[in-house]
Design a protein around this motif. Structure first.
Motif, PDB file in Angstrom:
ATOM      1  N   MET A 162       0.849  -1.188   0.000  1.00 57.37           N
ATOM      2  CA  MET A 162       0.000   0.000   0.000  1.00 57.37           C
ATOM      3  C   MET A 162       0.890   1.245   0.000  1.00 57.37           C
ATOM      4  O   MET A 162       1.933   1.270   0.629  1.00 57.37           O
ATOM      5  N   ASP A 163       0.427   2.269  -0.709  1.00 52.93           N
ATOM      6  CA  ASP A 163       1.267   3.453  -0.830  1.00 52.93           C
ATOM      7  C   ASP A 163       1.185   4.303   0.428  1.00 52.93           C
ATOM      8  O   ASP A 163       0.168   4.361   1.104  1.00 52.93           O
ATOM      9  N   GLN A 164       2.329   4.926   0.753  1.00 52.76           N
ATOM     10  CA  GLN A 164       2.423   5.699   1.999  1.00 52.76           C
ATOM     11  C   GLN A 164       1.572   6.959   1.914  1.00 52.76           C
ATOM     12  O   GLN A 164       1.547   7.637   0.888  1.00 52.76           O
ATOM     13  N   ARG A 165       0.890   7.289   2.986  1.00 48.46           N
ATOM     14  CA  ARG A 165       0.050   8.477   3.079  1.00 48.46           C
ATOM     15  C   ARG A 165       0.592   9.387   4.178  1.00 48.46           C
ATOM     16  O   ARG A 165       1.177   8.927   5.143  1.00 48.46           O
ATOM     17  N   PHE A 166       0.364  10.681   3.992  1.00 49.85           N
ATOM     18  CA  PHE A 166       0.860  11.678   4.940  1.00 49.85           C
ATOM     19  C   PHE A 166      -0.276  12.603   5.360  1.00 49.85           C
ATOM     20  O   PHE A 166      -1.080  13.015   4.520  1.00 49.85           O
ATOM     21  N   SER A 167      -0.292  12.958   6.613  1.00 50.52           N
ATOM     22  CA  SER A 167      -1.190  14.033   7.058  1.00 50.52           C
ATOM     23  C   SER A 167      -0.544  15.347   6.624  1.00 50.52           C
ATOM     24  O   SER A 167       0.639  15.386   6.256  1.00 50.52           O
ATOM     25  N   ILE A 168      -1.267  16.436   6.692  1.00 53.95           N
ATOM     26  CA  ILE A 168      -0.701  17.728   6.316  1.00 53.95           C
ATOM     27  C   ILE A 168       0.471  18.089   7.239  1.00 53.95           C
ATOM     28  O   ILE A 168       1.473  18.645   6.798  1.00 53.95           O
ATOM     29  N   GLY A 169       0.354  17.726   8.520  1.00 52.53           N
ATOM     30  CA  GLY A 169       1.446  17.992   9.464  1.00 52.53           C
ATOM     31  C   GLY A 169       2.695  17.200   9.125  1.00 52.53           C
ATOM     32  O   GLY A 169       3.810  17.725   9.185  1.00 52.53           O
ATOM     33  N   ASP A 170       2.513  15.929   8.761  1.00 54.40           N
ATOM     34  CA  ASP A 170       3.656  15.090   8.378  1.00 54.40           C
ATOM     35  C   ASP A 170       4.308  15.604   7.097  1.00 54.40           C
ATOM     36  O   ASP A 170       5.525  15.626   6.975  1.00 54.40           O
ATOM     37  N   LEU A 171       3.468  16.020   6.137  1.00 51.78           N
ATOM     38  CA  LEU A 171       3.996  16.571   4.885  1.00 51.78           C
ATOM     39  C   LEU A 171       4.754  17.866   5.164  1.00 51.78           C
ATOM     40  O   LEU A 171       5.838  18.092   4.605  1.00 51.78           O
ATOM     41  N   ALA A 172       4.222  18.679   6.041  1.00 54.45           N
ATOM     42  CA  ALA A 172       4.880  19.937   6.409  1.00 54.45           C
ATOM     43  C   ALA A 172       6.250  19.667   7.026  1.00 54.45           C
ATOM     44  O   ALA A 172       7.247  20.300   6.658  1.00 54.45           O
ATOM     45  N   LYS A 173       6.310  18.702   7.951  1.00 54.63           N
ATOM     46  CA  LYS A 173       7.589  18.360   8.586  1.00 54.63           C
ATOM     47  C   LYS A 173       8.578  17.792   7.579  1.00 54.63           C
ATOM     48  O   LYS A 173       9.756  18.150   7.586  1.00 54.63           O
ATOM     49  N   ALA A 174       8.109  16.895   6.727  1.00 52.78           N
ATOM     50  CA  ALA A 174       8.992  16.228   5.764  1.00 52.78           C
ATOM     51  C   ALA A 174       9.606  17.204   4.767  1.00 52.78           C
ATOM     52  O   ALA A 174      10.715  16.982   4.270  1.00 52.78           O
ATOM     53  N   THR A 175       8.905  18.295   4.475  1.00 53.96           N
ATOM     54  CA  THR A 175       9.392  19.252   3.479  1.00 53.96           C
ATOM     55  C   THR A 175       9.797  20.591   4.078  1.00 53.96           C
ATOM     56  O   THR A 175      10.169  21.507   3.341  1.00 53.96           O
ATOM     57  N   GLU A 176       9.703  20.686   5.413  1.00 54.87           N
ATOM     58  CA  GLU A 176      10.003  21.945   6.094  1.00 54.87           C
ATOM     59  C   GLU A 176       9.200  23.101   5.502  1.00 54.87           C
ATOM     60  O   GLU A 176       9.721  24.167   5.181  1.00 54.87           O
ATOM     61  N   THR A 177       7.899  22.850   5.336  1.00 60.13           N
ATOM     62  CA  THR A 177       6.971  23.818   4.773  1.00 60.13           C
ATOM     63  C   THR A 177       5.863  24.059   5.790  1.00 60.13           C
ATOM     64  O   THR A 177       5.385  23.124   6.418  1.00 60.13           O
ATOM     65  N   LYS A 178       5.446  25.295   5.939  1.00 64.21           N
ATOM     66  CA  LYS A 178       4.356  25.587   6.866  1.00 64.21           C
ATOM     67  C   LYS A 178       3.046  25.024   6.319  1.00 64.21           C
ATOM     68  O   LYS A 178       2.826  25.004   5.098  1.00 64.21           O
ATOM     69  N   GLU A 223       3.522  11.246  -4.219  1.00 68.60           N
ATOM     70  CA  GLU A 223       3.553  12.207  -5.333  1.00 68.60           C
ATOM     71  C   GLU A 223       3.438  13.639  -4.808  1.00 68.60           C
ATOM     72  O   GLU A 223       4.120  14.535  -5.305  1.00 68.60           O
ATOM     73  N   HIS A 224       2.571  13.842  -3.832  1.00 61.76           N
ATOM     74  CA  HIS A 224       2.461  15.169  -3.217  1.00 61.76           C
ATOM     75  C   HIS A 224       3.788  15.558  -2.565  1.00 61.76           C
ATOM     76  O   HIS A 224       4.238  16.701  -2.694  1.00 61.76           O
ATOM     77  N   LEU A 225       4.383  14.613  -1.856  1.00 63.40           N
ATOM     78  CA  LEU A 225       5.664  14.863  -1.194  1.00 63.40           C
ATOM     79  C   LEU A 225       6.725  15.263  -2.221  1.00 63.40           C
ATOM     80  O   LEU A 225       7.444  16.251  -2.032  1.00 63.40           O
ATOM     81  N   ASN A 226       6.812  14.528  -3.309  1.00 67.38           N
ATOM     82  CA  ASN A 226       7.803  14.830  -4.344  1.00 67.38           C
ATOM     83  C   ASN A 226       7.541  16.181  -5.001  1.00 67.38           C
ATOM     84  O   ASN A 226       8.460  16.971  -5.222  1.00 67.38           O
ATOM     85  N   ARG A 227       6.286  16.458  -5.299  1.00 67.74           N
ATOM     86  CA  ARG A 227       5.938  17.727  -5.938  1.00 67.74           C
ATOM     87  C   ARG A 227       6.213  18.904  -5.002  1.00 67.74           C
ATOM     88  O   ARG A 227       6.766  19.918  -5.413  1.00 67.74           O
ATOM     89  N   LEU A 228       5.844  18.760  -3.740  1.00 69.59           N
ATOM     90  CA  LEU A 228       6.093  19.831  -2.784  1.00 69.59           C
ATOM     91  C   LEU A 228       7.591  20.027  -2.569  1.00 69.59           C
ATOM     92  O   LEU A 228       8.066  21.166  -2.454  1.00 69.59           O
TER      93      LEU A 228
END
Length: 135
Positions: free
Chosen positions: A1-17, A46-51
């Motif tokens: 199954m493909d990995q999913r991120f919450s908005i908070g996890d995505l923010a942390k992973a990319t250092e984005t608010k 894909e969101h992680l890579n694009r961000l």
């Protein structure tokens, strides 16, 4: 199954608010994510890579319009890269112009500072240089 991120996890992973991520969604740079049963955003790799791409481009000083163009071009991987080169070259020319402007500004400020005689504020050459000349 493909990995999913919450908005908070995505923010942390990319250092984005979080607000920046929401903004990128609103303006169409980042596709809207799926929603969980609880109506929370659920981001994919894909969101992680694009961000991450957006963040790196922004760190290099590309404007949001340039980022949009670069993302569009990146999505067409079979095309020649001349269009990407043109965007990067135009950005480099703009950086060089800004550097020249900053160098001129530095020289002017250095000149004003060097005229300081360390007297009173009334005699201060810096204050005088910043004040409008009497009409």
């Amino acid at each position: 199954m493909d990995q999913r991120f919450s908005i908070g996890d995505l923010a942390k992973a990319t250092e984005t608010k979080v607000e920046t991520i929401r903004y990128y969604e609103r303006i169409g740079l980042l596709p809207k994510p799926a929603r969980t049963a609880g109506n929370y955003r659920s981001y994919s790799a894909e969101h992680l890579n694009r961000l991450s791409f957006i963040r790196r481009a922004r760190d290099l000083g590309f404007s949001l319009d340039q980022v949009r163009e670069l993302l569009g071009l990146a999505d067409e991987s079979d095309r020649p890269c001349e269009a990407v080169d043109a965007i990067a070259q135009a950005h480099l020319i703009e950086i060089d112009r800004k550097l020249a402007d900053l160098a001129a500004l530095r020289r002017e400020l250095d000149n004003v500072i060097s005229q300081c005689r360390h007297g009173t504020i009334a005699e201060c050459s810096i204050i005088q240089a910043l004040s409008p000349s009497p009409v």
